[in-house]
Enzyme design. Structure first.
Site, PDB file in Angstrom:
ATOM      1  N   LYS A 207       0.846  -1.198   0.000  1.00  0.00           N
ATOM      2  CA  LYS A 207       0.000   0.000   0.000  1.00  0.00           C
ATOM      3  C   LYS A 207       0.880   1.247   0.000  1.00  0.00           C
ATOM      4  O   LYS A 207       2.016   1.205   0.475  1.00  0.00           O
ATOM      5  CB  LYS A 207      -0.852   0.036   1.274  1.00  0.00           C
ATOM      6  CG  LYS A 207      -2.009  -0.919   1.295  1.00  0.00           C
ATOM      7  CD  LYS A 207      -2.790  -0.785   2.602  1.00  0.00           C
ATOM      8  CE  LYS A 207      -3.945  -1.765   2.671  1.00  0.00           C
ATOM      9  NZ  LYS A 207      -4.994  -1.549   1.669  1.00  0.00           N
TER      10      LYS A 207
ATOM     11  N   ARG B 264     -10.335 -11.514   1.965  1.00  0.00           N
ATOM     12  CA  ARG B 264     -11.187 -12.584   1.426  1.00  0.00           C
ATOM     13  C   ARG B 264     -10.491 -13.940   1.510  1.00  0.00           C
ATOM     14  O   ARG B 264     -11.147 -14.973   1.638  1.00  0.00           O
ATOM     15  CB  ARG B 264     -11.609 -12.230  -0.008  1.00  0.00           C
ATOM     16  CG  ARG B 264     -10.472 -12.113  -0.987  1.00  0.00           C
ATOM     17  CD  ARG B 264     -10.841 -11.321  -2.240  1.00  0.00           C
ATOM     18  NE  ARG B 264     -10.900  -9.874  -1.953  1.00  0.00           N
ATOM     19  CZ  ARG B 264     -11.219  -8.946  -2.853  1.00  0.00           C
ATOM     20  NH1 ARG B 264     -11.526  -9.309  -4.100  1.00  0.00           N
ATOM     21  NH2 ARG B 264     -11.248  -7.670  -2.530  1.00  0.00           N
TER      22      ARG B 264
END
Ligand code: BES
Ligand code: MN
Ligand code: ZN
Length: 493
Positions: free
Chosen positions: A270, A344
């Site tokens: 990120k 996920r």
């Protein structure tokens, strides 16, 4: 935690607060106070802009004729429309406005308003939420910046009935506080192992807790979860909490939480700006933990299971690479195209574990899953994705009872197609659009045929609230504890 006591109006102590309404008049308690101080409240209202609108407040200091040091008049909105949420906001607003004033005691006088015991107890819950602070590391906080308020008295016509409900609901307050603390603690303090230890500590409240480490998960083939923690020095954990308060043999309800204790994005790193917020990427796991604490504390007559996947997503020589293909515990192959879409992966194996071991009535997962959820709904409501209209109805009612807003989002075959992969059964990212939905479709591929399931994306509501809500603290909100607790309450025998 702020102490909450329910008392008769004659036992009011400390500063006093009462409601005024927009459409009608002062509440009975406010009227009595106004009379006692020679109508000073009415005069102050006439001289100012306080009209009784929800959210407004007006303060009268050292009123003549009364021994109280201050009177707080709170806007209750339209009298007929006063519901639990409004009452909670009023109680929270009152606490917020006297918290640092030096007052130690405050009495919120609600007599004469026909407030039922449940709503009164929830006002108490809201008050504790408003008093929450995360000051553990502020060693130089000046005495006058520290909260002074110790006890909130809530005056009612039937205080005993409310006190009885509060005896249960105080555990929800403790669950919210626990969840907030977990989210606010930095990632050098709360990491998979230390999080799991805190969960283990909940055995004191009657929960049965089991912690799985990497070896156990490897044996079970939980590679989707494990591949996220590969780059971290911290060992990944799965924490399983059980509360057996329902009938023997009755299928449990089940909550699953994303517990990414820090999300750097992994090799798909990120950007630096704002990355510190990713210490809160375990907000789903924190909410599940807080809810299980609440359910056990109030000895709910329900069987409930909480499963949380605890990992740290770091870049490293051993980290998962973009393009790696992993095999999940239920044998599906996943092409990891972006290591920042890690939540996920964690949830897929945690959902598998929960369904395989507990065959739950329904399973609900909570996760700070996608930035796209914040784009869609901001910080106001959480997005719900579900394969069951019935479960949606249950969530909607629990949302109202617990004052946590939800909005239903779509699922569908066209979205599901977007995560088909050329090289494996699926890839872990969709295209540019519908990011929250493709994430939900990914999870759906791990839900057993016929199983009622809901996924709640709390990326926008779990932390850094910009909501104008006196119950909310500066950062970790503990969002989801009240919703799950009320859902469990509706499932009780
Ligand atoms: N934890 C983030 C989502 C998030 C972002 C939560 C901001 C709260 C605030 C998640 O793991 C993530 O990085 N998602 C990516 C997915 C993308 C790579 C498909 C995102 O939303 O950008
Ligand atoms: Mn991520
Ligand atoms: Zn994440």
């Amino acid at each position: 935690m702020l102490k909450i006591r329910f008392v008769a109006p004659s036992d009011a102590k400390g500063a006093l607060a009462a409601l005024a309404f927009e459409d009608s008049d002062l509440s009975p308690a406010a009227k009595a106070l106004d009379e006692a101080c020679g109508n000073a409240l009415t005069r102050a209202m006439e001289g100012g802009r306080f009209t009784g609108k929800a959210g407004q407040s007006m303060e009268l200091l050292a009123p003549t004729g009364l021994s109280a040091s201050r009177i707080l008049l709170l806007g209750g909105g339209k009298a007929k429309e006063l519901k639990r949420d409004g009452l909670e906001r009023a109680a929270a607003g009152a606490v917020k406005s006297v918290l640092l004033t030096g007052e130690k005691e405050l009495t919120l006088r609600l007599e004469g308003l026909q407030i039922d015991a449940d709503d009164a107890a929830f006002a108490g819950l809201a008050a504790t939420m408003a008093a929450y602070r995360f000051d553990a590391y502020r060693t130089k906080l000046k005495a006058e910046r520290k909260p002074s308020l110790e006890t909130l008295y809530i005056a009612l016509d039937d205080p005993d009935a409310a006190e009885k409900v509060w005896d249960k609901i105080k555990h929800v307050a403790k669950g919210v506080r626990l969840a907030r603390d977990l989210v606010n603690e930095p990632a050098n303090i709360i990491y998979p192992e230390s999080f799991a230890e805190r969960v283990k500590g909940l055995e004191d409240h009657g929960l049965t807790v089991e912690i799985l480490g990497e070896k156990e998960m490897e044996k079970l083939g939980m590679n989707a979860l494990l591949c996220v923690g590969r780059g971290s020095r911290r060992e990944s954990k799965l924490a399983v909490m059980r509360w057996d308060g329902g009938k023997d043999g009755e299928k449990p309800i089940c909550f699953v939480g994303k517990g990414v204790c820090f999300d750097t994005g992994g090799i798909s790193l990120k950007p630096g700006a704002g990355m510190e917020d990713m210490k809160g990427d375990m907000g789903g796991a924190a909410a599940v933990t807080g809810a299980m604490r609440a359910i056990a504390g109030r000895k709910a007559k329900v069987n409930a299971v909480g499963v949380i996947g605890l990992v740290e997503n770091m870049p490293d020589g051993d980290a998962t690479r973009p393009g790696d293909i992993v095999v999940s515990a239920n044998g599906q192959t996943i092409e990891v195209l972006n290591t920042d879409a890690e939540g996920r992966l964690v949830l897929s194996d945690a959902l598998w574990y929960a369904q395989k071991n507990f065959d739950p009535k329904f399973v609900i997962d909570l996760a700070t899953l996608t930035g796209a959820m914040i784009i869609a709904l901001g910080n106001e409501q959480a997005g719900v994705f579900t394969n069951s209209d019935g479960l949606w109805d249950q969530l909607k009612s629990a949302s109202e009872a617990g004052s946590e807003a939800v909005w239903r989002m779509p699922l569908g075959a066209a979205y599901d197609k977007l995560i088909d992969s050329d090289n494996a059964d699926m890839k872990n990212i969709g295209g540019r659009g519908a990011g929250s939905i493709t994430a939900a479709q990914f999870l759906k591929r791990f839900i057993d045929e016929g199983r009622d399931w809901a996924h709640i994306d709390i990326a926008g509501v779990g932390m850094k609230s910009s909501r104008d809500d006196p119950r909310e603290p500066v950062w970790g909100t503990g969002w989801g504890v009240r919703l799950l607790d009320r859902l469990a309450a509706a499932c009780e025998d």
